[in-house]
Design an enzyme around this catalytic site. Structure first.
Site, PDB file in Angstrom:
ATOM      1  N   HIS A 285      -7.654   6.949   0.449  1.00  0.00           N
ATOM      2  CA  HIS A 285      -6.356   6.343   0.169  1.00  0.00           C
ATOM      3  C   HIS A 285      -6.139   5.028   0.914  1.00  0.00           C
ATOM      4  CE1 HIS A 285      -2.177   5.901  -0.712  1.00  0.00           C
ATOM      5  NE2 HIS A 285      -1.741   6.323   0.467  1.00  0.00           N
TER       6      HIS A 285
ATOM      7  N   HIS B 153       0.840  -1.196   0.000  1.00  0.00           N
ATOM      8  CA  HIS B 153       0.000   0.000   0.000  1.00  0.00           C
ATOM      9  C   HIS B 153       0.875   1.247   0.000  1.00  0.00           C
ATOM     10  CE1 HIS B 153      -2.221   3.231   2.326  1.00  0.00           C
ATOM     11  NE2 HIS B 153      -2.980   3.063   1.255  1.00  0.00           N
ATOM     12  N   SER B 154       0.611   2.187  -0.914  1.00  0.00           N
ATOM     13  CA  SER B 154       1.259   3.502  -0.930  1.00  0.00           C
ATOM     14  C   SER B 154       2.780   3.346  -1.004  1.00  0.00           C
ATOM     15  CB  SER B 154       0.796   4.294   0.290  1.00  0.00           C
ATOM     16  OG  SER B 154       1.075   5.657   0.153  1.00  0.00           O
ATOM     17  N   TYR B 155       3.509   3.845   0.010  1.00  0.00           N
ATOM     18  CA  TYR B 155       4.962   3.633   0.076  1.00  0.00           C
ATOM     19  C   TYR B 155       5.308   2.147   0.006  1.00  0.00           C
ATOM     20  CZ  TYR B 155       9.350   2.824   2.669  1.00  0.00           C
ATOM     21  OH  TYR B 155      10.584   2.360   3.083  1.00  0.00           O
TER      22      TYR B 155
END
Length: 239
Positions: free
Chosen positions: A221, A76-78
């Site tokens: 997000h 997820h994300s980073y």
């Protein structure tokens, strides 16, 4: 039944996957939710020397010590940076890579580069500028306020309660790849419920590419916290 390794994003910990992991386990799947060094329950170990390499090794350590294979590896994300680096070294152990509203770096890119490449310059400058707070915080970057990510109030409160500062070096170290994982099947799940999002452009860049599938969910997000049931169902389909 499948084996999932779920990797959280910046400032989070394995705690953010709680509901998704419970749902997948109830369906009979095996699920690991490691917390990257310096985050979550190991936040007391946070220091300026932690890098993206540290976090990639965290993931490789789970795969090696648990003797896993045929893994569905989710970032997820980073966490997209982390799974990209880890999969390049453990491609034979991976069945499928899943990027959850995540960065998909090219060889030589760091997270700051990915932000610059996926947001208009004025917005990228705001996000990059946030990293400069590390100079007054022992090399650690404070969490970006959850309210910026289009979350539900409950998710935002959960994030504000649990997120912790993360080492600046994790955002500055580039991913070095030799292409070992290039042939792996990949999915991208984009969160459609928030703007300005760098991940809309990231999703557009991979749309239609061979080996990729693209999915959309309507939440903020942190989809694993906003829409755990819907995300669990989608991840289960990949098995």
């Amino acid at each position: 039944m499948a084996t999932y390794v779920l990797i959280h994003g910046a400032w989070h910990g394995g705690w953010c996957w709680r509901e998704v992991a419970n749902s997948l386990r109830a369906q009979g799947h095996t699920v690991f939710t490691p917390t990257l060094t310096g985050n979550g329950q190991s936040r007391h170990l946070g220091n300026e020397r932690i890098t993206l390499e540290t976090h990639a090794r965290d993931v490789l350590g789970v795969i090696e010590t648990e003797e896993l294979s045929d893994v569905i590896l989710v970032g997820h994300s980073y966490g997209g940076m982390v799974i990209t680096a880890a999969a390049d070294r453990a491609a034979s152990k991976i069945r499928h890579l899943v990027y959850l509203d995540a960065f998909v770096p090219e060889h030589g890119e760091c997270l700051a580069d990915c932000i610059r490449h996926n947001l208009p310059p004025e917005l990228a400058a705001i996000f990059i500028g946030h990293f400069f707070q590390a100079k007054d915080n022992g090399g650690l970057v404070p969490p970006i306020p959850g309210a910026l990510f289009g979350q539900t109030p409950a998710t935002t409160e959960w994030m504000e309660r649990q997120c912790n500062p993360q080492a600046l070096a994790t955002f500055q170290l580039p991913v070095l790849l030799d292409g070992a994982a290039d042939a792996l099947p990949r999915s991208y799940i984009v969160a459609d419920g928030w703007q300005p999002s760098p991940f809309q452009q990231q999703a557009a860049a991979i749309s239609g590419k061979p080996g990729w599938t693209l999915h959309r969910l309507p939440g903020g997000h942190c989809l694993m916290m906003d829409l755990p049931a819907e995300l669990s169902a989608l991840l289960a389909q990949l098995a």
